[in-house]
Write a protein that holds these residues in place. Structure first.
Motif, PDB file in Angstrom:
ATOM      1  N   GLY A  22       0.817  -1.215   0.000  1.00  0.00           N
ATOM      2  CA  GLY A  22       0.000   0.000   0.000  1.00  0.00           C
ATOM      3  C   GLY A  22       0.844   1.254   0.000  1.00  0.00           C
ATOM      4  O   GLY A  22       0.502   2.253  -0.608  1.00  0.00           O
ATOM      5  N   GLN A  23       1.998   1.188   0.682  1.00  0.00           N
ATOM      6  CA  GLN A  23       2.841   2.367   0.783  1.00  0.00           C
ATOM      7  C   GLN A  23       4.153   2.114   0.077  1.00  0.00           C
ATOM      8  O   GLN A  23       4.730   1.036   0.176  1.00  0.00           O
ATOM      9  CB  GLN A  23       3.095   2.685   2.258  1.00  0.00           C
ATOM     10  CG  GLN A  23       3.775   4.021   2.452  1.00  0.00           C
ATOM     11  CD  GLN A  23       3.966   4.360   3.923  1.00  0.00           C
ATOM     12  OE1 GLN A  23       3.972   3.455   4.759  1.00  0.00           O
ATOM     13  NE2 GLN A  23       4.128   5.631   4.225  1.00  0.00           N
ATOM     14  N   CYS A  24       4.636   3.120  -0.630  1.00  0.00           N
ATOM     15  CA  CYS A  24       5.900   2.982  -1.338  1.00  0.00           C
ATOM     16  C   CYS A  24       7.042   3.068  -0.336  1.00  0.00           C
ATOM     17  O   CYS A  24       7.095   4.003   0.472  1.00  0.00           O
ATOM     18  CB  CYS A  24       6.039   4.091  -2.387  1.00  0.00           C
ATOM     19  SG  CYS A  24       7.689   4.159  -3.102  1.00  0.00           S
ATOM     20  N   ALA A  25       7.943   2.092  -0.396  1.00  0.00           N
ATOM     21  CA  ALA A  25       9.064   2.085   0.536  1.00  0.00           C
ATOM     22  C   ALA A  25      10.065   3.170   0.179  1.00  0.00           C
ATOM     23  O   ALA A  25      10.900   3.556   0.988  1.00  0.00           O
ATOM     24  CB  ALA A  25       9.742   0.710   0.522  1.00  0.00           C
ATOM     25  N   GLY A  26       9.988   3.663  -1.049  1.00  0.00           N
ATOM     26  CA  GLY A  26      10.934   4.675  -1.496  1.00  0.00           C
ATOM     27  C   GLY A  26      10.589   6.063  -0.986  1.00  0.00           C
ATOM     28  O   GLY A  26      11.414   6.741  -0.383  1.00  0.00           O
TER      29      GLY A  26
END
Ligand code: TYD
Ligand code: MG
Length: 471
Positions: A22-26
């Motif tokens: 769901g959330q971009c790790a970048g």
């Protein structure tokens, strides 16, 4: 390591991940990871430049020396469509046709292919939405020509691409992009990743075979075609088909066109034998104008063509707080602005009343020149005073309303006035022009325009009960 056929790329920062989250790790953004096919074996340019070292520099060509084959257009045989396209389909181009379900996208594309095959062009109709039998039933209503079109009922884009390659049609319709899916991606048909992949594959084969592609796409709730605008950048031409399903009028407009003017508009009517071009829409709309209190004729510009449409307003007492502001066929924010300027600068208060504004015939007008018509329709409705002249001819007007109550110039005043005169609607109320125009009653402010219009109405038009503000 056979698994990683797809990767997930963040649309914000470009971060790549193997699995969706769901959330971009970048960059920490939510819901931005999109599934894309992992490139197969192609060497990638190494970040930092050097990498593959021995790349040959390409040699740019002077534009004059670039080979551009004399453009021969493919005529769909539907005059309004050819005009909106800028003179017909360009071979090898990609057109995205958007519109709400039931508006007539399949009908118009089937008619166009029928005409094209009738004039000896190779065509192909790919349907992912309906069965071949359903497409045939529609074609039967459209006449003989439409039955000659080869149809392919298929949703797998690999199969579609292979068919386009072997058949090499000159024009191919894919109805619709949201039903096609690529086996390379695991996401569902219609998802942004799928839609983009499918379109990419179609464009690629289209360029190779020189096929002109018409890709049908549904319009999302936000009003963009086939997902968050992703396709609009890719394709050569974006057409949208608008109108209300329950009404018979439809407009076809170009939002983007690499080969012609945008904002050209075609007007159609849905009949039992398919869509019929409305050759002289102004005549139709003027004839239908009621001339009753709350009605005024707007002289709009649709692309390069003037168009007379009736704008109607209703001002009605209400208990609802805040009162309703309903706009059909014009922008809602524009309506709010016009109401505010009317109250502040022209002494027309509708504060505690519901206000409904409607462009008759289900037409949509997207230009600032509509402001004055909206304002006058509301003023007329509120006063219960028709604006028509003693002979019953409706009042025609155009012009942008500024926030300080002034009337501002809009494009092509001379064409607008000429069109209104053609239908005997004289004088037209509008903003002052640099040169004097016969048939134009020029005014500087919204206050002057409302005064003048209502005074004309008192000399001629019917009156009704004025709207009285609840004490
Ligand atoms: P359709 O082209 O299937 O819409 P879309 O592909 O945009 O979803 O048809 C839209 C409507 O038009 C459908 O409800 C039936 C109607 N229609 C007619 O009134 N006359 C006709 O000749 C045809 C073919 C359709
Ligand atoms: Mg359809």
């Amino acid at each position: 390591m056979a698994r990683a056929r797809t990767k997930h790329v963040c649309s914000e920062c470009g971060h790549e991940a193997l699995a969706w989250s769901g959330q971009c790790a970048g960059c920490g953004a939510w819901n931005t990871l999109l599934e894309t096919a992992a490139e197969s074996g192609r060497p990638r340019a190494t970040a930092g430049g050097r990498g593959s070292g021995a790349r040959r520099a390409a040699r740019p060509t002077r534009l004059r020396d670039v080979e551009a084959p004399a453009e021969r257009r493919l005529l769909t045989g539907i005059g309004e469509v050819d005009r909106v396209l800028g003179g017909g389909l360009v071979p090898g181009s990609v057109v995205l046709l958007g519109g709400a379900p039931g508006i007539g996208k399949s009908t118009i594309t089937a008619m166009a292919l029928g005409n094209l095959s009738g004039s000896g062009r190779r065509t192909l109709y790919v349907t992912g939405e309906e069965s071949a039998a359903q497409v045939r039933m529609r074609a039967e209503r459209l006449g003989e020509g439409a039955l000659d079109v080869p149809v392919l009922a298929e949703t797998d884009i690999g199969a579609v691409v292979a068919t386009v390659e072997s058949e090499a049609p000159e024009v191919c319709v894919v109805d619709s992009v949201q039903t096609m899916h690529s086996a390379e991606l695991t996401s569902a048909p219609g998802s942004v990743a799928q839609v983009r992949q499918v379109t990419g594959a179609l464009m690629e084969v289209g360029k190779r075979t020189g096929t002109a592609l018409i890709i049908v796409g549904h319009v999302t709730k936000e009003g963009s075609v086939a997902g968050p605008r992703v396709l609009e950048h890719l394709v050569d031409c974006v057409l949208v088909f608008e109108g209300e399903r329950e009404r018979s009028y439809r407009t076809l407009r170009a939002l983007k066109n690499r080969f012609g003017a945008t904002s050209e508009v075609g007007v159609f009517e849905m009949r039992s034998g398919g869509l019929v071009e409305v050759e002289d829409p102004s005549a139709r709309f003027v004839a239908e104008a009621t001339g009753a209190p709350g009605s005024v004729v707007l002289v709009a510009m649709e692309g390069t063509r003037p168009l007379l449409v009736e704008v109607q307003a209703l001002v009605a007492p209400t208990e609802v707080v805040p009162p309703r502001r309903v706009a059909n066929g014009i922008d809602r924010n524009r309506l709010a602005m016009v109401i505010a300027v009317l109250s502040r600068h022209a002494g027309v208060q509708v504060g505690s009343a519901d206000v409904f504004v409607n462009v008759a015939g289900g037409v949509r007008v997207d230009e600032p020149g509509a402001d004055l018509a909206v304002a006058l329709a509301i003023a007329s409705a509120r006063a219960g005073q028709a604006l028509s002249d003693p002979e019953g001819r409706p009042l025609a007007c155009f012009g942008e309303v500024g926030l300080t109550g002034e009337l501002r110039q809009v494009g092509h005043p001379e064409r607008r006035v000429a069109e209104a005169r053609k239908f005997g609607l004289e004088p037209v109320i509008g903003p002052r022009t640099s040169e004097r125009l016969g048939g134009l009653s020029a005014v500087d402010t919204l206050r002057a325009a409302t005064r003048g219009a209502l005074a004309r109405g008192r000399r001629g038009g019917a009156a009704a009960e004025p709207f009285a503000e609840a004490a």
